[in-house]
Design a protein around this motif. Structure first.
Motif, PDB file in Angstrom:
ATOM      1  N   LEU A 205       0.939  97.856  67.644  1.00 24.71           N
ATOM      2  CA  LEU A 205       1.029  99.277  67.035  1.00 24.71           C
ATOM      3  C   LEU A 205       0.384 100.303  67.912  1.00 24.71           C
ATOM      4  O   LEU A 205       0.710 101.428  68.396  1.00 24.71           O
ATOM      5  N   GLY A 206      -0.557  99.446  68.559  1.00 22.29           N
ATOM      6  CA  GLY A 206      -1.382 100.256  70.197  1.00 22.29           C
ATOM      7  C   GLY A 206      -2.424 100.943  69.246  1.00 22.29           C
ATOM      8  O   GLY A 206      -2.631 101.208  68.623  1.00 22.29           O
ATOM      9  N   SER A 207      -3.311 100.639  70.363  1.00 26.12           N
ATOM     10  CA  SER A 207      -5.081 100.789  69.796  1.00 26.12           C
ATOM     11  C   SER A 207      -5.999 100.649  71.242  1.00 26.12           C
ATOM     12  O   SER A 207      -5.617  99.582  71.714  1.00 26.12           O
ATOM     13  N   LEU A 208      -6.625 101.593  71.388  1.00 25.02           N
ATOM     14  CA  LEU A 208      -8.043 101.890  72.551  1.00 25.02           C
ATOM     15  C   LEU A 208      -9.189 100.962  71.672  1.00 25.02           C
ATOM     16  O   LEU A 208     -10.257 101.445  72.834  1.00 25.02           O
ATOM     17  N   ASN A 209      -9.237 101.214  71.155  1.00 23.70           N
ATOM     18  CA  ASN A 209     -10.670 101.027  69.945  1.00 23.70           C
ATOM     19  C   ASN A 209     -11.379  99.375  70.165  1.00 23.70           C
ATOM     20  O   ASN A 209     -12.571  98.781  70.012  1.00 23.70           O
ATOM     21  N   LYS A 210     -10.177  99.151  71.433  1.00 21.20           N
ATOM     22  CA  LYS A 210     -11.464  97.284  71.821  1.00 21.20           C
ATOM     23  C   LYS A 210     -11.978  97.708  73.293  1.00 21.20           C
ATOM     24  O   LYS A 210     -11.790  96.692  73.336  1.00 21.20           O
ATOM     25  N   ALA A 211     -11.642  98.828  73.532  1.00 24.61           N
ATOM     26  CA  ALA A 211     -12.207  98.833  75.082  1.00 24.61           C
ATOM     27  C   ALA A 211     -13.337  98.877  74.293  1.00 24.61           C
ATOM     28  O   ALA A 211     -14.705  98.861  74.238  1.00 24.61           O
ATOM     29  N   SER A 212     -13.995  97.732  76.225  1.00 27.57           N
ATOM     30  CA  SER A 212     -15.089  97.665  76.177  1.00 27.57           C
ATOM     31  C   SER A 212     -15.765  97.188  77.871  1.00 27.57           C
ATOM     32  O   SER A 212     -14.153  97.445  78.788  1.00 27.57           O
ATOM     33  N   TRP A 213     -16.798  97.108  78.563  1.00 26.53           N
ATOM     34  CA  TRP A 213     -16.587  97.844  80.148  1.00 26.53           C
ATOM     35  C   TRP A 213     -16.125  96.106  80.238  1.00 26.53           C
ATOM     36  O   TRP A 213     -15.530  96.421  81.629  1.00 26.53           O
ATOM     37  N   ASP A 214     -16.298  95.004  79.342  1.00 22.97           N
ATOM     38  CA  ASP A 214     -15.444  93.751  80.144  1.00 22.97           C
ATOM     39  C   ASP A 214     -14.365  93.801  80.664  1.00 22.97           C
ATOM     40  O   ASP A 214     -13.644  93.863  81.145  1.00 22.97           O
ATOM     41  N   LYS A 215     -13.718  94.183  79.335  1.00 22.23           N
ATOM     42  CA  LYS A 215     -11.902  94.417  79.501  1.00 22.23           C
ATOM     43  C   LYS A 215     -11.755  96.024  80.457  1.00 22.23           C
ATOM     44  O   LYS A 215     -10.362  95.202  80.782  1.00 22.23           O
ATOM     45  N   VAL A 216     -12.338  96.524  80.304  1.00 26.82           N
ATOM     46  CA  VAL A 216     -11.978  98.260  81.264  1.00 26.82           C
ATOM     47  C   VAL A 216     -11.569  97.468  82.472  1.00 26.82           C
ATOM     48  O   VAL A 216     -10.718  97.075  83.453  1.00 26.82           O
ATOM     49  N   SER A 217     -12.895  97.414  82.768  1.00 26.72           N
ATOM     50  CA  SER A 217     -13.254  96.214  84.573  1.00 26.72           C
ATOM     51  C   SER A 217     -12.075  95.632  84.600  1.00 26.72           C
ATOM     52  O   SER A 217     -11.868  95.120  85.906  1.00 26.72           O
ATOM     53  N   LEU A 218     -11.677  94.375  83.936  1.00 27.33           N
ATOM     54  CA  LEU A 218     -10.947  93.674  83.491  1.00 27.33           C
ATOM     55  C   LEU A 218      -9.209  93.750  84.724  1.00 27.33           C
ATOM     56  O   LEU A 218      -8.411  93.494  84.980  1.00 27.33           O
ATOM     57  N   SER A 219      -9.393  95.054  83.332  1.00 28.61           N
ATOM     58  CA  SER A 219      -8.192  95.484  83.774  1.00 28.61           C
ATOM     59  C   SER A 219      -7.346  96.895  84.835  1.00 28.61           C
ATOM     60  O   SER A 219      -6.315  96.973  84.780  1.00 28.61           O
ATOM     61  N   ALA A 220      -9.027  97.485  85.089  1.00 30.13           N
ATOM     62  CA  ALA A 220      -8.434  98.203  85.946  1.00 30.13           C
ATOM     63  C   ALA A 220      -7.813  98.177  87.047  1.00 30.13           C
ATOM     64  O   ALA A 220      -6.850  98.744  87.620  1.00 30.13           O
ATOM     65  N   PRO A 221      -8.220  97.095  87.957  1.00 32.12           N
ATOM     66  CA  PRO A 221      -7.510  96.694  88.825  1.00 32.12           C
ATOM     67  C   PRO A 221      -6.232  96.938  89.088  1.00 32.12           C
ATOM     68  O   PRO A 221      -5.373  97.154  89.847  1.00 32.12           O
ATOM     69  N   PHE A 222      -5.332  95.906  87.792  1.00 36.75           N
ATOM     70  CA  PHE A 222      -4.041  96.260  87.779  1.00 36.75           C
ATOM     71  C   PHE A 222      -3.320  97.218  87.785  1.00 36.75           C
ATOM     72  O   PHE A 222      -2.269  97.165  87.502  1.00 36.75           O
ATOM     73  N   MET A 223      -4.236  98.068  87.250  1.00 31.20           N
ATOM     74  CA  MET A 223      -3.795  99.882  86.319  1.00 31.20           C
ATOM     75  C   MET A 223      -3.700 100.374  87.896  1.00 31.20           C
ATOM     76  O   MET A 223      -3.190 101.339  88.326  1.00 31.20           O
ATOM     77  N   LEU A 224      -4.827 100.417  88.381  1.00 33.52           N
ATOM     78  CA  LEU A 224      -4.678 101.381  89.443  1.00 33.52           C
ATOM     79  C   LEU A 224      -4.465 100.692  90.261  1.00 33.52           C
ATOM     80  O   LEU A 224      -4.416 102.074  91.326  1.00 33.52           O
ATOM     81  N   LEU A 225      -4.944 100.667  90.758  1.00 32.58           N
ATOM     82  CA  LEU A 225      -3.622  99.610  92.186  1.00 32.58           C
ATOM     83  C   LEU A 225      -2.891 100.136  92.328  1.00 32.58           C
ATOM     84  O   LEU A 225      -2.015 100.911  93.269  1.00 32.58           O
ATOM     85  N   PRO A 226      -1.796 100.098  91.453  1.00 31.68           N
ATOM     86  CA  PRO A 226      -0.407 100.444  91.287  1.00 31.68           C
ATOM     87  C   PRO A 226      -0.415 101.811  91.388  1.00 31.68           C
ATOM     88  O   PRO A 226       0.736 102.674  92.038  1.00 31.68           O
ATOM     89  N   LEU A 227      -1.387 102.476  90.773  1.00 30.61           N
ATOM     90  CA  LEU A 227      -0.850 104.479  90.765  1.00 30.61           C
ATOM     91  C   LEU A 227      -1.237 104.472  91.568  1.00 30.61           C
ATOM     92  O   LEU A 227      -1.003 105.618  92.298  1.00 30.61           O
ATOM     93  N   VAL A 228      -1.972 104.158  92.869  1.00 30.84           N
ATOM     94  CA  VAL A 228      -2.420 104.318  94.001  1.00 30.84           C
ATOM     95  C   VAL A 228      -1.042 104.615  94.781  1.00 30.84           C
ATOM     96  O   VAL A 228      -1.018 105.166  95.574  1.00 30.84           O
ATOM     97  N   ILE A 229      -0.793 103.159  94.942  1.00 31.77           N
ATOM     98  CA  ILE A 229       0.530 103.056  95.443  1.00 31.77           C
ATOM     99  C   ILE A 229       2.113 103.819  95.688  1.00 31.77           C
ATOM    100  O   ILE A 229       2.847 104.178  96.046  1.00 31.77           O
ATOM    101  N   PHE A 230       2.404 104.075  93.599  1.00 26.82           N
ATOM    102  CA  PHE A 230       3.720 104.585  93.063  1.00 26.82           C
ATOM    103  C   PHE A 230       4.036 106.303  94.105  1.00 26.82           C
ATOM    104  O   PHE A 230       4.566 105.817  94.300  1.00 26.82           O
ATOM    105  N   PRO A 231       2.490 106.566  94.395  1.00 29.75           N
ATOM    106  CA  PRO A 231       2.975 108.283  94.714  1.00 29.75           C
ATOM    107  C   PRO A 231       3.930 107.953  96.131  1.00 29.75           C
ATOM    108  O   PRO A 231       4.961 108.080  96.652  1.00 29.75           O
ATOM    109  N   TRP A 232       3.448 106.633  97.410  1.00 32.07           N
ATOM    110  CA  TRP A 232       4.632 106.934  98.559  1.00 32.07           C
ATOM    111  C   TRP A 232       5.912 105.824  98.120  1.00 32.07           C
ATOM    112  O   TRP A 232       6.654 106.722  98.814  1.00 32.07           O
TER     113      TRP A 232
END
Lengths: 352, 242
Positions: A205-232
């Motif tokens: 059902l979706g939730s953000l309440n498992k957020a922690s620095w470990d998980k955020v830093s693990l997942s951020a590159p997989f999201m941030l990099l495509p977000l930077v490339i996509f506008p091209w």
């Protein structure tokens, strides 16, 4: 042009405002000045001795640095990672929504079409039911991410082997694979135990309440990099809207564009879904809403959709946090509950 | 020169060889299902021939750089599936893509040459079918406007289901491109329009080339009657053949 500038400026300010609210409001209210003092301390004066001081004598710490240490810890370790996740996941879902709608030349397309969500569901339930949790809290996200990647690759390869035009073929293959995968999920649910089922349901059902620095830093590159490339890809996606053959006549290598859109979407949405579950309607509704204001030009639509996606998900999360009660409402419920009616209203207003 | 050499695509185009020269408007004619559109897509490079090859300026189309080819060769299809509500000039400006820079002065000039300046700022989905087609025509004209080598304009039934005024504007624009030295090839099912606007004609039937040459020679009554399976008198009745 001025309209575009105003929209971006307004969106940016709103996002900033919401971010401040997200950090400062909650069961414990932390003022903005306290947050800035905490951040300054974190960056410049943080040391073992000052932390020890905070633990031994909070009053002395407050006297010296001007903020309550536990307040800062709440902001830093609970609210900040959660806020970052909301921003990233919102931007990711909206951005890949634009990509899918352009690629399929259909304003109703969303990332679910290429099997990201269904694959993740299967991966998640397999991880919960069949695999002992060797990796602890990461078992489910890893399983879900692998599931979504496998589903996307399978659908993508299958669609290439049919005689039909690519987009139509992928839609049909996607429908079949989605149905099959969800049937597998149903089968595994049948064999699952109550606790596993509950874990699965809350993830799905979706939730953000498992957020922690470990998980955020693990997942951020997989999201941030495509977000930077996509506008091209924006300009070339505009050509794709004319049709794949026409885009080819304009010198656009459609196969390459397609591969990039699917690769980037699979990576970022797969990651978002793996960690935060299935959050519906953001990918569908945000591109629509932005098109109403800025028109369908993908070069503006992509960054603007990211901005609105981040705004929307952060607001939804703030809404959830404001609700009373012990167990949090899943965020996917909120986005669909609000998103579906808004979508109906948009549909009635004008085609976009 | 644009050349088809022993071009075959499945059973839809069979062993067609023809050449198209700069400065001439060539009409591809033939009954429905004769292979006009398929031949046009092969000439455009949108389909790959199962046998044979297409040559532009002596070089096989498949070895052309995509961008370079796009700057010289533009294609106007029969129908457009564009379901997104761009402003008209934004669609015309898509023609600037191969050159890599959006030149709105050029966009404006081309739109003016087709007398569709008033569509500037109008939403695409609110335009009539004829207006939409003119917007796309402007787009393909912009695309090859600043070509270095020979320009190639391929049109697939550009006037299908349009009224007389739009037929005139579009075919006149195609004519003018040919007069300015472009290679213009147009699939056209209306023989009287082919007769009026084309210099040359290529007649196809069931995927095979029947005859190619000057338009007045290709479109004679007996041949048309035979290919279209109508009576001689009916062919004459249409009153377009000398």
């Amino acid at each position: 042009m001025r309209k575009v500038m105003r929209a971006f400026l307004g969106g940016g300010l709103l996002l900033l405002l919401l971010s401040i609210v997200a950090l400062s409001v909650g069961p414990v209210d932390v003022s903005l000045s306290e947050i800035t003092r905490g951040a300054t301390w974190e960056l410049t004066e943080r040391s073992a001795s000052s932390i020890a001081l905070a633990q031994e004598s909070p009053e002395a710490f407050y006297e010296r640095y001007g903020f309550v240490y536990t307040h800062w810890v709440i902001v830093r370790d609970v609210r900040l990672p959660r806020m970052l996740w909301a921003l990233l996941v919102g931007a990711v879902l909206a951005c890949s929504g634009v990509g899918m709608q352009s690629l399929f030349r259909n304003p109703l397309a969303d990332p679910g079409l290429i099997g990201v969500s269904a694959g993740a569901s299967l991966g998640a339930i397999v991880a919960l039911v069949c695999v002992p949790s060797v990796l602890g809290a990461l078992t489910l996200p890893l399983g879900a991410f692998m599931g979504s990647m496998l589903a996307v690759i399978f659908i993508y390869k299958m669609a290439h082997n049919t005689e039909q035009p690519w987009a139509g073929s992928l839609l049909l293959v996607g429908v079949a694979v989605n149905a099959f995968v969800l049937a597998c999920v149903g089968g595994l649910i049948y064999f699952s135990q109550d606790a596993q089922l509950r874990d699965y349901t809350f993830w799905a059902l979706g939730s953000l309440n498992k957020a922690s620095w470990d998980k955020v830093s693990l997942s951020a590159p997989f999201m941030l990099l495509p977000l930077v490339i996509f506008p091209w890809l924006g300009g070339r996606l505009n050509a794709v809207l004319l049709g794949e053959e026409q885009a080819g006549y304009l010198g656009v290598n459609v196969a390459t564009v397609r591969r990039w859109v699917i690769l980037l979407s699979a990576s970022m949405v797969g990651c978002a879904v793996a960690f935060c579950g299935i959050i519906g309607f953001v990918g569908l509704i945000v591109p629509h809403a932005v098109r109403l204001v800025l028109g369908p030009d993908n070069r503006r639509l992509i960054p603007a959709a990211m901005l609105l996606g981040a705004i929307l998900l952060l607001s939804a999360d703030l809404g959830i946090r404001a609700l009373p009660g012990g167990v949090e409402m899943p965020i996917g419920v909120v986005t669909a509950f609000v998103g579906a009616p808004v979508f109906l209203i948009l549909l009635r207003r004008q085609p976009c | 020169m644009l050349e088809a050499r022993t071009l075959t695509y499945k059973d839809r185009v069979r062993d067609v060889s023809a050449s198209f020269i700069p400065g001439a408007l060539t009409a591809l004619v033939g009954p429905n299902g004769a292979g006009k559109t398929t031949l046009l897509r092969l000439l455009a490079g949108g389909l790959c021939a199962t046998e044979g090859n297409v040559f532009l300026e002596g070089q096989p189309l498949s070895t052309w750089d995509e961008q370079a080819l796009a700057r010289q060769r533009a294609v106007l299809p029969q129908a457009h599936g564009l379901g997104f509500n761009f402003e008209a000039q934004a669609i015309v400006a898509l023609g600037c893509m191969p050159s890599g820079r959006e030149d709105f002065a050029l966009v404006k000039a081309v739109m003016a040459s087709l007398a569709i300046e008033p569509l500037w700022g109008r939403r695409y989905l609110s335009l009539s079918g004829g207006e939409q087609q003119l917007v796309h025509l402007a787009r393909v004209l912009v695309q090859i406007k600043e070509a270095q080598g020979v320009r190639v304009l391929l049109l697939d039934e550009p006037t299908a289901s349009l009224d007389l005024r739009y037929q005139e504007i579009i075919l006149e624009a195609a004519r003018q491109q040919a007069e300015e030295g472009a290679i213009v090839v147009m699939a056209l099912h209306d023989l009287s329009l082919a007769h009026r606007f084309a210099d040359k004609a290529v007649m196809l039937n069931e995927g095979c080339l029947i005859v190619a040459g000057e338009v007045s020679e290709v479109l004679n009554a007996e041949r048309v009657a035979a290919v279209y399976q109508i009576k001689n008198s009916e062919a004459k009745h249409f009153g377009v053949f000398c």
